[in-house]
Design a protein around this motif. Structure first.
Motif, PDB file in Angstrom:
ATOM      1  N   GLY A  10       0.813  -1.221   0.000  1.00  0.00           N
ATOM      2  CA  GLY A  10       0.000   0.000   0.000  1.00  0.00           C
ATOM      3  C   GLY A  10       0.841   1.264   0.000  1.00  0.00           C
ATOM      4  O   GLY A  10       0.631   2.161  -0.840  1.00  0.00           O
ATOM      5  N   ILE A  11       1.779   1.348   0.911  1.00  0.00           N
ATOM      6  CA  ILE A  11       2.617   2.553   0.991  1.00  0.00           C
ATOM      7  C   ILE A  11       3.529   2.631  -0.221  1.00  0.00           C
ATOM      8  O   ILE A  11       3.819   3.725  -0.727  1.00  0.00           O
ATOM      9  N   GLY A  12       3.967   1.487  -0.721  1.00  0.00           N
ATOM     10  CA  GLY A  12       4.820   1.470  -1.904  1.00  0.00           C
ATOM     11  C   GLY A  12       4.109   2.062  -3.111  1.00  0.00           C
ATOM     12  O   GLY A  12       4.657   2.904  -3.823  1.00  0.00           O
ATOM     13  N   ILE A  13       2.890   1.635  -3.343  1.00  0.00           N
ATOM     14  CA  ILE A  13       2.117   2.171  -4.469  1.00  0.00           C
ATOM     15  C   ILE A  13       1.813   3.645  -4.244  1.00  0.00           C
ATOM     16  O   ILE A  13       1.965   4.467  -5.152  1.00  0.00           O
ATOM     17  N   PHE A  14       1.410   3.997  -3.030  1.00  0.00           N
ATOM     18  CA  PHE A  14       1.060   5.388  -2.730  1.00  0.00           C
ATOM     19  C   PHE A  14       2.261   6.310  -2.932  1.00  0.00           C
ATOM     20  O   PHE A  14       2.142   7.370  -3.546  1.00  0.00           O
ATOM     21  N   TYR A  15       3.413   5.917  -2.415  1.00  0.00           N
ATOM     22  CA  TYR A  15       4.610   6.750  -2.550  1.00  0.00           C
ATOM     23  C   TYR A  15       5.191   6.711  -3.967  1.00  0.00           C
ATOM     24  O   TYR A  15       5.522   7.744  -4.529  1.00  0.00           O
ATOM     25  N   ALA A  16       5.351   5.508  -4.514  1.00  0.00           N
ATOM     26  CA  ALA A  16       6.051   5.374  -5.799  1.00  0.00           C
ATOM     27  C   ALA A  16       5.208   5.855  -6.965  1.00  0.00           C
ATOM     28  O   ALA A  16       5.750   6.347  -7.949  1.00  0.00           O
ATOM     29  N   VAL A  17       3.903   5.732  -6.867  1.00  0.00           N
ATOM     30  CA  VAL A  17       3.060   6.121  -7.991  1.00  0.00           C
ATOM     31  C   VAL A  17       2.393   7.473  -7.741  1.00  0.00           C
ATOM     32  O   VAL A  17       2.686   8.459  -8.416  1.00  0.00           O
ATOM     33  N   ASN A  19       2.376   9.788  -5.156  1.00  0.00           N
ATOM     34  CA  ASN A  19       3.163  10.940  -4.708  1.00  0.00           C
ATOM     35  C   ASN A  19       4.165  11.375  -5.766  1.00  0.00           C
ATOM     36  O   ASN A  19       4.332  12.558  -6.026  1.00  0.00           O
ATOM     37  N   PHE A  20       4.835  10.418  -6.388  1.00  0.00           N
ATOM     38  CA  PHE A  20       5.809  10.776  -7.411  1.00  0.00           C
ATOM     39  C   PHE A  20       5.121  11.456  -8.597  1.00  0.00           C
ATOM     40  O   PHE A  20       5.526  12.535  -9.028  1.00  0.00           O
ATOM     41  N   LEU A  21       4.064  10.854  -9.128  1.00  0.00           N
ATOM     42  CA  LEU A  21       3.372  11.444 -10.277  1.00  0.00           C
ATOM     43  C   LEU A  21       2.744  12.796  -9.934  1.00  0.00           C
ATOM     44  O   LEU A  21       2.696  13.689 -10.766  1.00  0.00           O
ATOM     45  N   GLY A  22       2.295  12.928  -8.701  1.00  0.00           N
ATOM     46  CA  GLY A  22       1.688  14.188  -8.277  1.00  0.00           C
ATOM     47  C   GLY A  22       2.660  15.334  -8.143  1.00  0.00           C
ATOM     48  O   GLY A  22       2.252  16.494  -8.024  1.00  0.00           O
ATOM     49  N   THR A  23       3.947  15.038  -8.155  1.00  0.00           N
ATOM     50  CA  THR A  23       4.949  16.105  -8.025  1.00  0.00           C
ATOM     51  C   THR A  23       5.626  16.442  -9.347  1.00  0.00           C
ATOM     52  O   THR A  23       6.481  17.317  -9.376  1.00  0.00           O
ATOM     53  N   GLN A  61      12.068  11.481  -3.633  1.00  0.00           N
ATOM     54  CA  GLN A  61      12.419  10.849  -2.360  1.00  0.00           C
ATOM     55  C   GLN A  61      11.306   9.909  -1.895  1.00  0.00           C
ATOM     56  O   GLN A  61      11.579   8.778  -1.467  1.00  0.00           O
ATOM     57  N   LEU A  62      10.053  10.365  -1.975  1.00  0.00           N
ATOM     58  CA  LEU A  62       8.948   9.502  -1.588  1.00  0.00           C
ATOM     59  C   LEU A  62       8.852   8.299  -2.527  1.00  0.00           C
ATOM     60  O   LEU A  62       8.594   7.173  -2.081  1.00  0.00           O
ATOM     61  N   GLY A  63       9.074   8.531  -3.809  1.00  0.00           N
ATOM     62  CA  GLY A  63       9.069   7.431  -4.763  1.00  0.00           C
ATOM     63  C   GLY A  63      10.127   6.389  -4.443  1.00  0.00           C
ATOM     64  O   GLY A  63       9.883   5.181  -4.552  1.00  0.00           O
TER      65      GLY A  63
END
Length: 142
Positions: A10-17, A19-23, A61-63
């Motif tokens: 869950g956190i992996g998808i949230f951070y890697a996808v 959060n990364f795409l949103g930035t 970094q989050l990604g």
């Protein structure tokens, strides 16, 4: 172990996808305008480019944490150290969101939503940690 594995995914998808795409620059212009309505962001000027550059570094970094979490989902015990990293990251980001609401003109509803998201991730991280390292020493099926 299932709780920890689910958390890592869950956190992996949230951070890697997300959060990364949103930035990425194509998404930040509209997003920042929604986040800080009424604030002149100086879009198209060098100062806005600096803001976008700083924002994407946060996303990278989050990604990176997200990719490690996804890798760690294969063996959550071995990668358990990712959990405190996520907790600290979420606490810091939550404090930043509170600061942004109070002093940096972030629209309150968006700041509150993000603070709630941080609390959810922290609670799930604590549950994952406890599933991996139960206090009573008994094996748990979680």
């Amino acid at each position: 172990m299932k709780t920890a594995r689910a958390f890592f995914i869950g956190i992996g998808i949230f951070y890697a996808v997300f959060n990364f795409l949103g930035t990425l620059p194509f998404s930040t212009a509209g997003f920042l305008g929604t986040m800080y309505p009424g604030v002149d962001l100086h879009m198209g000027e060098p100062i806005f480019q600096l803001l976008q550059d700083a924002w994407i570094i946060v996303g990278i970094q989050l990604g990176a944490i997200g990719l490690v979490a996804l890798w760690g989902a294969r063996d959550p015990h071995r990668y358990a150290a990712v959990i405190p990293v996520v907790i600290v990251t979420e606490v810091v980001d939550g404090l930043w969101d509170l600061y942004s609401i109070i002093w940096s003109h972030e629209v309150a509803w968006m700041g509150i939503v993000t603070v709630v998201i941080h609390v959810v991730w922290i609670a799930w991280a604590v549950a994952a940690w406890r599933a991996l390292f139960p206090r009573d020493g008994a094996a748990q099926a979680a």
